[in-house]
Design a protein around this motif. Structure first.
Motif, PDB file in Angstrom:
ATOM      1  N   PRO A 159       0.817  -1.211   0.000  1.00 42.89           N
ATOM      2  CA  PRO A 159       0.000   0.000   0.000  1.00 42.89           C
ATOM      3  C   PRO A 159       0.854   1.266   0.000  1.00 42.89           C
ATOM      4  CG  PRO A 159       0.115  -0.891   2.211  1.00 42.89           C
ATOM      5  CD  PRO A 159       0.821  -1.881   1.335  1.00 42.89           C
ATOM      6  N   VAL A 160       0.291   2.332  -0.569  1.00 51.03           N
ATOM      7  CA  VAL A 160       0.935   3.637  -0.506  1.00 51.03           C
ATOM      8  C   VAL A 160       0.748   4.158   0.918  1.00 51.03           C
ATOM      9  CG1 VAL A 160       0.943   5.987  -1.408  1.00 51.03           C
ATOM     10  CG2 VAL A 160       0.451   4.064  -2.930  1.00 51.03           C
ATOM     11  N   LYS A 161       1.847   4.570   1.529  1.00 48.06           N
ATOM     12  CA  LYS A 161       1.812   4.950   2.949  1.00 48.06           C
ATOM     13  C   LYS A 161       1.556   6.450   3.089  1.00 48.06           C
ATOM     14  CE  LYS A 161       4.965   1.203   4.219  1.00 48.06           C
ATOM     15  NZ  LYS A 161       4.993   0.640   2.855  1.00 48.06           N
ATOM     16  N   VAL A 162       0.546   6.779   3.880  1.00 50.59           N
ATOM     17  CA  VAL A 162       0.119   8.170   4.060  1.00 50.59           C
ATOM     18  C   VAL A 162       0.302   8.574   5.526  1.00 50.59           C
ATOM     19  CG1 VAL A 162      -1.768   9.821   3.814  1.00 50.59           C
ATOM     20  CG2 VAL A 162      -1.596   7.876   2.230  1.00 50.59           C
ATOM     21  N   LYS A 163       0.962   9.693   5.734  1.00 48.40           N
ATOM     22  CA  LYS A 163       1.143  10.252   7.077  1.00 48.40           C
ATOM     23  C   LYS A 163       0.294  11.509   7.209  1.00 48.40           C
ATOM     24  CE  LYS A 163       2.867  11.607  11.053  1.00 48.40           C
ATOM     25  NZ  LYS A 163       2.361  11.005  12.334  1.00 48.40           N
ATOM     26  N   SER A 165       6.776   9.525   9.953  1.00 55.26           N
ATOM     27  CA  SER A 165       6.962  10.360   8.759  1.00 55.26           C
ATOM     28  C   SER A 165       8.046   9.803   7.842  1.00 55.26           C
ATOM     29  CB  SER A 165       7.323  11.789   9.181  1.00 55.26           C
ATOM     30  OG  SER A 165       6.285  12.357   9.958  1.00 55.26           O
ATOM     31  N   ALA A 166       9.049   9.132   8.436  1.00 58.99           N
ATOM     32  CA  ALA A 166      10.196   8.669   7.662  1.00 58.99           C
ATOM     33  C   ALA A 166       9.825   7.636   6.612  1.00 58.99           C
ATOM     34  CB  ALA A 166      11.257   8.100   8.600  1.00 58.99           C
ATOM     35  N   ILE A 167       8.740   6.904   6.823  1.00 60.65           N
ATOM     36  CA  ILE A 167       8.375   5.848   5.874  1.00 60.65           C
ATOM     37  C   ILE A 167       7.208   6.269   4.974  1.00 60.65           C
ATOM     38  CG2 ILE A 167       9.181   4.032   7.423  1.00 60.65           C
ATOM     39  CD1 ILE A 167       6.233   3.443   8.074  1.00 60.65           C
ATOM     40  N   ALA A 168       6.744   7.505   5.117  1.00 64.17           N
ATOM     41  CA  ALA A 168       5.565   7.955   4.381  1.00 64.17           C
ATOM     42  C   ALA A 168       5.887   8.228   2.917  1.00 64.17           C
ATOM     43  CB  ALA A 168       4.987   9.201   5.028  1.00 64.17           C
ATOM     44  N   ASP A 169       4.977   7.830   2.049  1.00 67.12           N
ATOM     45  CA  ASP A 169       5.047   8.192   0.630  1.00 67.12           C
ATOM     46  C   ASP A 169       4.334   9.522   0.384  1.00 67.12           C
ATOM     47  OD1 ASP A 169       6.259   5.671  -0.208  1.00 67.12           O
ATOM     48  OD2 ASP A 169       4.301   4.774   0.217  1.00 67.12           O
ATOM     49  N   ILE A 170       3.277   9.766   1.152  1.00 65.34           N
ATOM     50  CA  ILE A 170       2.505  11.004   1.058  1.00 65.34           C
ATOM     51  C   ILE A 170       2.360  11.569   2.465  1.00 65.34           C
ATOM     52  CG2 ILE A 170       0.297  12.049   0.394  1.00 65.34           C
ATOM     53  CD1 ILE A 170      -0.130   9.644  -1.488  1.00 65.34           C
ATOM     54  N   THR A 171       2.714  12.817   2.647  1.00 65.59           N
ATOM     55  CA  THR A 171       2.568  13.487   3.940  1.00 65.59           C
ATOM     56  C   THR A 171       1.583  14.641   3.789  1.00 65.59           C
ATOM     57  OG1 THR A 171       4.855  12.932   4.543  1.00 65.59           O
ATOM     58  CG2 THR A 171       3.781  14.681   5.804  1.00 65.59           C
ATOM     59  N   ILE A 172       0.594  14.690   4.665  1.00 63.80           N
ATOM     60  CA  ILE A 172      -0.447  15.723   4.605  1.00 63.80           C
ATOM     61  C   ILE A 172      -0.322  16.619   5.834  1.00 63.80           C
ATOM     62  CG2 ILE A 172      -2.913  16.180   4.362  1.00 63.80           C
ATOM     63  CD1 ILE A 172      -3.228  13.346   3.279  1.00 63.80           C
ATOM     64  N   ILE A 173      -0.194  17.926   5.610  1.00 62.35           N
ATOM     65  CA  ILE A 173       0.088  18.882   6.679  1.00 62.35           C
ATOM     66  C   ILE A 173      -0.927  20.031   6.637  1.00 62.35           C
ATOM     67  CG2 ILE A 173       1.855  20.385   7.702  1.00 62.35           C
ATOM     68  CD1 ILE A 173       3.929  18.781   6.073  1.00 62.35           C
ATOM     69  N   ARG A 174      -1.389  20.459   7.777  1.00 64.15           N
ATOM     70  CA  ARG A 174      -2.247  21.646   7.877  1.00 64.15           C
ATOM     71  C   ARG A 174      -1.331  22.877   7.929  1.00 64.15           C
ATOM     72  NH1 ARG A 174      -4.600  25.046  11.823  1.00 64.15           N
ATOM     73  NH2 ARG A 174      -6.783  25.634  11.403  1.00 64.15           N
ATOM     74  N   LYS A 175      -1.129  23.460   6.768  1.00 62.44           N
ATOM     75  CA  LYS A 175      -0.200  24.589   6.658  1.00 62.44           C
ATOM     76  C   LYS A 175      -0.556  25.408   5.423  1.00 62.44           C
ATOM     77  CE  LYS A 175       4.737  25.637   6.182  1.00 62.44           C
ATOM     78  NZ  LYS A 175       6.101  25.045   6.066  1.00 62.44           N
ATOM     79  N   ALA A 176      -0.451  26.706   5.518  1.00 62.35           N
ATOM     80  CA  ALA A 176      -0.773  27.577   4.384  1.00 62.35           C
ATOM     81  C   ALA A 176       0.271  27.405   3.289  1.00 62.35           C
ATOM     82  CB  ALA A 176      -0.821  29.026   4.839  1.00 62.35           C
ATOM     83  N   PRO A 177      -0.155  27.127   2.049  1.00 62.29           N
ATOM     84  CA  PRO A 177       0.798  27.034   0.938  1.00 62.29           C
ATOM     85  C   PRO A 177       1.466  28.393   0.696  1.00 62.29           C
ATOM     86  CG  PRO A 177      -1.329  26.070   0.356  1.00 62.29           C
ATOM     87  CD  PRO A 177      -1.526  26.815   1.634  1.00 62.29           C
ATOM     88  N   PRO A 178       2.685  28.393   0.184  1.00 64.29           N
ATOM     89  CA  PRO A 178       3.349  29.674  -0.116  1.00 64.29           C
ATOM     90  C   PRO A 178       2.588  30.447  -1.181  1.00 64.29           C
ATOM     91  CG  PRO A 178       4.565  27.823  -1.061  1.00 64.29           C
ATOM     92  CD  PRO A 178       3.520  27.238  -0.167  1.00 64.29           C
ATOM     93  N   LEU A 179       2.704  31.764  -1.126  1.00 65.89           N
ATOM     94  CA  LEU A 179       2.014  32.617  -2.090  1.00 65.89           C
ATOM     95  C   LEU A 179       2.600  32.448  -3.475  1.00 65.89           C
ATOM     96  CD1 LEU A 179       1.729  35.902   0.015  1.00 65.89           C
ATOM     97  CD2 LEU A 179      -0.091  34.246  -0.452  1.00 65.89           C
TER      98      LEU A 179
END
Length: 254
Positions: free
Chosen positions: A84-88, A126-140
């Motif tokens: 499976p694709v690993k999601v953090k 996080s070290a083994i994640a293929d996809i990491t999802i973060i609550r953070k404002a994208p850069p302008l």
């Protein structure tokens, strides 16, 4: 006799110069051929077997797809081949515990919905994640003239790397803190679609991969899944066992 010797020397020198010129010309031709061959990366790209979840997928409604809107990259289509694709899902730290859990639950639901079509696994490290999802404002976003465009509600980016000569990729998804309620779930669905391989947008509002946010967020549509399946039928260098030379080439072109 002396004149004959001078003529012989003249012709010998002329032949030597012509031979050198011809040899040099061939060297240039072969050098250009090698450069052109390096620029063409298609010979590094192959198809993978469809994961069972997509192989079994059938659209009985003939709803079509929007594959013509999907972009390939320098390494081919952004396809996962190891499952499976690993999601953090990174728990937010700058809001209270209740709000943080609501946000995590919304993102987790989006992962569950996509896992019907591709095997996904939520992981803690996080070290083994293929996809990491973060609550953070994208850069302008900035225009070439330096003018700031409107803020983005979400952003998905990827990096390439090689491990044991296998070309791999990893994604980072940023979801803006300004997104609340159903819009968190909708944004997570949409950005996960990108991270799973749909590197483009639909032109229909009824698809989760529609290019803009809508008032009533849709669910993952049949057209979304049809497009995802077609993407996974395409060639890619990702997941391929590369030689050292090919790995250096990929590092050079990316």
């Amino acid at each position: 006799m002396g004149k004959i010797t001078q003529n012989q020397n003249f012709w010998r020198r002329l032949i030597a110069v012509l031979t050198l010129a011809i040899s040099t010309g061939l060297l240039v031709i072969f050098s250009n051929f090698q450069v052109n061959a390096i620029v063409d990366k298609s010979y590094l790209q192959k198809t993978h077997s469809l994961p069972p979840t997509l192989a079994q997928w059938q659209d009985k409604t003939n709803s079509g797809d929007y594959f013509d809107q999907i972009k390939s990259t320098k390494v081919g289509y952004l396809i996962w081949s190891s499952f499976p694709v690993k999601v953090k899902i990174e728990p937010p730290q700058n809001i209270n515990e209740k709000q943080s859990q609501i946000w995590v639950n919304s993102v987790f639901q989006a992962v569950q919905e996509w896992s019907i079509y591709l095997p996904l696994q939520v992981v803690e490290k996080s070290a083994i994640a293929d996809i990491t999802i973060i609550r953070k404002a994208p850069p302008l976003q900035l225009e070439p003239n330096g003018k700031i465009l409107r803020a983005r509600s979400a952003l998905t980016t990827y990096d390439l790397y090689t491990e044991n000569n296998i070309l791999s990729h990893r994604f980072t998804i940023l979801l803006s803190p300004s997104q609340t309620g159903d819009y968190v779930l909708s944004a997570a669905r949409h950005e996960l679609g990108h991270a799973l391989g749909i590197w483009g947008h639909s032109l229909l509002q009824t698809d989760i991969m529609y290019f803009s946010q809508v008032r009533k967020p849709p669910f993952i549509s049949v057209r979304d899944v049809n497009t995802l399946k077609k993407v996974y039928e395409q060639p890619t260098s990702l997941g391929q066992n590369l030689s050292h030379a090919e790995a250096r080439l990929i590092a050079f072109i990316r």
